[in-house]
Design a protein around this motif. Structure first.
Motif, PDB file in Angstrom:
ATOM      1  N   TYR A  25      39.870 -42.431 -24.839  1.00  0.00           N
ATOM      2  CA  TYR A  25      39.869 -40.985 -24.567  1.00  0.00           C
ATOM      3  C   TYR A  25      38.521 -40.573 -23.972  1.00  0.00           C
ATOM      4  CZ  TYR A  25      40.361 -35.975 -25.377  1.00  0.00           C
ATOM      5  OH  TYR A  25      40.429 -34.612 -25.210  1.00  0.00           O
ATOM      6  N   ALA A  26      37.445 -41.057 -24.557  1.00  0.00           N
ATOM      7  CA  ALA A  26      36.100 -40.715 -24.070  1.00  0.00           C
ATOM      8  C   ALA A  26      35.871 -41.231 -22.658  1.00  0.00           C
ATOM      9  CB  ALA A  26      35.041 -41.277 -25.014  1.00  0.00           C
ATOM     10  N   LEU A  27      36.512 -42.357 -22.321  1.00  0.00           N
ATOM     11  CA  LEU A  27      36.373 -42.935 -20.987  1.00  0.00           C
ATOM     12  C   LEU A  27      37.412 -42.382 -20.013  1.00  0.00           C
ATOM     13  CD1 LEU A  27      35.703 -46.628 -22.025  1.00  0.00           C
ATOM     14  CD2 LEU A  27      34.045 -44.959 -21.166  1.00  0.00           C
ATOM     15  N   ASN A  28      38.167 -41.386 -20.458  1.00  0.00           N
ATOM     16  CA  ASN A  28      39.195 -40.717 -19.666  1.00  0.00           C
ATOM     17  C   ASN A  28      40.341 -41.666 -19.262  1.00  0.00           C
ATOM     18  OD1 ASN A  28      40.166 -38.274 -18.728  1.00  0.00           O
ATOM     19  ND2 ASN A  28      39.431 -38.639 -16.657  1.00  0.00           N
ATOM     20  N   ASP A  29      40.595 -42.664 -20.080  1.00  0.00           N
ATOM     21  CA  ASP A  29      41.714 -43.578 -19.873  1.00  0.00           C
ATOM     22  C   ASP A  29      42.872 -43.082 -20.748  1.00  0.00           C
ATOM     23  OD1 ASP A  29      43.560 -45.609 -19.670  1.00  0.00           O
ATOM     24  OD2 ASP A  29      42.119 -47.218 -20.043  1.00  0.00           O
ATOM     25  N   LYS A  30      43.594 -42.120 -20.234  1.00  0.00           N
ATOM     26  CA  LYS A  30      44.612 -41.439 -21.020  1.00  0.00           C
ATOM     27  C   LYS A  30      45.764 -42.353 -21.435  1.00  0.00           C
ATOM     28  CE  LYS A  30      43.495 -36.941 -19.181  1.00  0.00           C
ATOM     29  NZ  LYS A  30      43.937 -35.759 -18.470  1.00  0.00           N
ATOM     30  N   ASP A  31      46.117 -43.309 -20.601  1.00  0.00           N
ATOM     31  CA  ASP A  31      47.214 -44.214 -20.942  1.00  0.00           C
ATOM     32  C   ASP A  31      46.872 -45.073 -22.155  1.00  0.00           C
ATOM     33  OD1 ASP A  31      48.827 -43.266 -18.875  1.00  0.00           O
ATOM     34  OD2 ASP A  31      48.113 -44.792 -17.463  1.00  0.00           O
ATOM     35  N   ASP A  32      45.703 -45.684 -22.140  1.00  0.00           N
ATOM     36  CA  ASP A  32      45.293 -46.496 -23.289  1.00  0.00           C
ATOM     37  C   ASP A  32      45.069 -45.632 -24.522  1.00  0.00           C
ATOM     38  OD1 ASP A  32      45.515 -48.987 -22.186  1.00  0.00           O
ATOM     39  OD2 ASP A  32      43.364 -49.318 -21.919  1.00  0.00           O
ATOM     40  N   ALA A  33      44.505 -44.459 -24.337  1.00  0.00           N
ATOM     41  CA  ALA A  33      44.294 -43.563 -25.474  1.00  0.00           C
ATOM     42  C   ALA A  33      45.623 -43.232 -26.138  1.00  0.00           C
ATOM     43  CB  ALA A  33      43.591 -42.284 -25.022  1.00  0.00           C
ATOM     44  N   ARG A  34      46.624 -42.895 -25.335  1.00  0.00           N
ATOM     45  CA  ARG A  34      47.957 -42.603 -25.893  1.00  0.00           C
ATOM     46  C   ARG A  34      48.541 -43.819 -26.609  1.00  0.00           C
ATOM     47  NH1 ARG A  34      48.741 -39.676 -20.983  1.00  0.00           N
ATOM     48  NH2 ARG A  34      48.842 -37.458 -21.427  1.00  0.00           N
ATOM     49  N   LYS A  35      48.374 -44.990 -26.007  1.00  0.00           N
ATOM     50  CA  LYS A  35      48.929 -46.219 -26.581  1.00  0.00           C
ATOM     51  C   LYS A  35      48.347 -46.481 -27.972  1.00  0.00           C
ATOM     52  CE  LYS A  35      47.433 -50.220 -25.160  1.00  0.00           C
ATOM     53  NZ  LYS A  35      47.130 -51.403 -24.358  1.00  0.00           N
ATOM     54  N   TYR A  36      47.032 -46.463 -28.084  1.00  0.00           N
ATOM     55  CA  TYR A  36      46.391 -46.763 -29.359  1.00  0.00           C
ATOM     56  C   TYR A  36      46.620 -45.668 -30.399  1.00  0.00           C
ATOM     57  CZ  TYR A  36      43.949 -50.530 -26.945  1.00  0.00           C
ATOM     58  OH  TYR A  36      43.651 -51.661 -26.239  1.00  0.00           O
ATOM     59  N   LEU A  37      46.477 -44.418 -29.994  1.00  0.00           N
ATOM     60  CA  LEU A  37      46.639 -43.327 -30.944  1.00  0.00           C
ATOM     61  C   LEU A  37      48.092 -43.179 -31.392  1.00  0.00           C
ATOM     62  CD1 LEU A  37      44.183 -40.787 -29.306  1.00  0.00           C
ATOM     63  CD2 LEU A  37      43.772 -42.254 -31.301  1.00  0.00           C
ATOM     64  N   SER A  38      49.022 -43.469 -30.506  1.00  0.00           N
ATOM     65  CA  SER A  38      50.440 -43.435 -30.886  1.00  0.00           C
ATOM     66  C   SER A  38      50.748 -44.520 -31.910  1.00  0.00           C
ATOM     67  CB  SER A  38      51.338 -43.614 -29.663  1.00  0.00           C
ATOM     68  OG  SER A  38      51.255 -42.492 -28.824  1.00  0.00           O
ATOM     69  N   GLU A  39      50.114 -45.660 -31.761  1.00  0.00           N
ATOM     70  CA  GLU A  39      50.302 -46.750 -32.723  1.00  0.00           C
ATOM     71  C   GLU A  39      49.866 -46.318 -34.115  1.00  0.00           C
ATOM     72  OE1 GLU A  39      51.382 -50.479 -34.167  1.00  0.00           O
ATOM     73  OE2 GLU A  39      51.796 -49.605 -32.205  1.00  0.00           O
ATOM     74  N   VAL A  40      48.753 -45.604 -34.195  1.00  0.00           N
ATOM     75  CA  VAL A  40      48.278 -45.104 -35.483  1.00  0.00           C
ATOM     76  C   VAL A  40      49.270 -44.084 -36.026  1.00  0.00           C
ATOM     77  CG1 VAL A  40      46.443 -43.854 -36.687  1.00  0.00           C
ATOM     78  CG2 VAL A  40      45.869 -45.515 -34.907  1.00  0.00           C
ATOM     79  N   ARG A  41      49.733 -43.187 -35.174  1.00  0.00           N
ATOM     80  CA  ARG A  41      50.689 -42.167 -35.616  1.00  0.00           C
ATOM     81  C   ARG A  41      51.986 -42.807 -36.111  1.00  0.00           C
ATOM     82  NH1 ARG A  41      53.123 -38.848 -31.090  1.00  0.00           N
ATOM     83  NH2 ARG A  41      54.228 -40.804 -30.965  1.00  0.00           N
ATOM     84  N   ASN A  42      52.427 -43.849 -35.441  1.00  0.00           N
ATOM     85  CA  ASN A  42      53.711 -44.467 -35.782  1.00  0.00           C
ATOM     86  C   ASN A  42      53.644 -45.393 -36.991  1.00  0.00           C
ATOM     87  OD1 ASN A  42      54.908 -43.159 -33.616  1.00  0.00           O
ATOM     88  ND2 ASN A  42      54.549 -44.853 -32.232  1.00  0.00           N
ATOM     89  N   THR A  43      52.494 -45.998 -37.246  1.00  0.00           N
ATOM     90  CA  THR A  43      52.417 -46.988 -38.319  1.00  0.00           C
ATOM     91  C   THR A  43      51.376 -46.667 -39.382  1.00  0.00           C
ATOM     92  OG1 THR A  43      50.818 -48.350 -37.121  1.00  0.00           O
ATOM     93  CG2 THR A  43      53.148 -48.843 -36.767  1.00  0.00           C
TER      94      THR A  43
END
Length: 69
Positions: free
Chosen positions: A30-48
């Motif tokens: 997120y800090a590096l403005n890589d929205k795709d990776d940010a969504r991928k990692y943060l969604s993993e936390v939300r889901n599991t």
């Protein structure tokens, strides 16, 4: 059996720390403005992740900022 309990504890310990690591990776992306990776990692936390954990609330908060509830 008796040998299963330590393995289950180890897996739960690993999952807990995995959520923390995924949160950090998501925030870094997120800090590096890589929205795709940010969504991928943060969604993993939300889901599991554990909803009562601090990293869960942080991940959900940043997902909302990315426009993904």
């Amino acid at each position: 059996g008796a040998k299963t309990a330590p393995l289950v504890k180890l897996l739960l310990f690993k999952a807990k720390h995995n959520a923390k690591a995924m949160t950090l990776l998501g925030l870094e992306a997120y800090a590096l403005n890589d929205k795709d990776d940010a969504r991928k990692y943060l969604s993993e936390v939300r889901n599991t992740g554990d909803p009562s954990a601090d990293e869960y609330a942080l991940a959900v908060s940043y997902l909302k900022r990315l426009g993904k509830n």
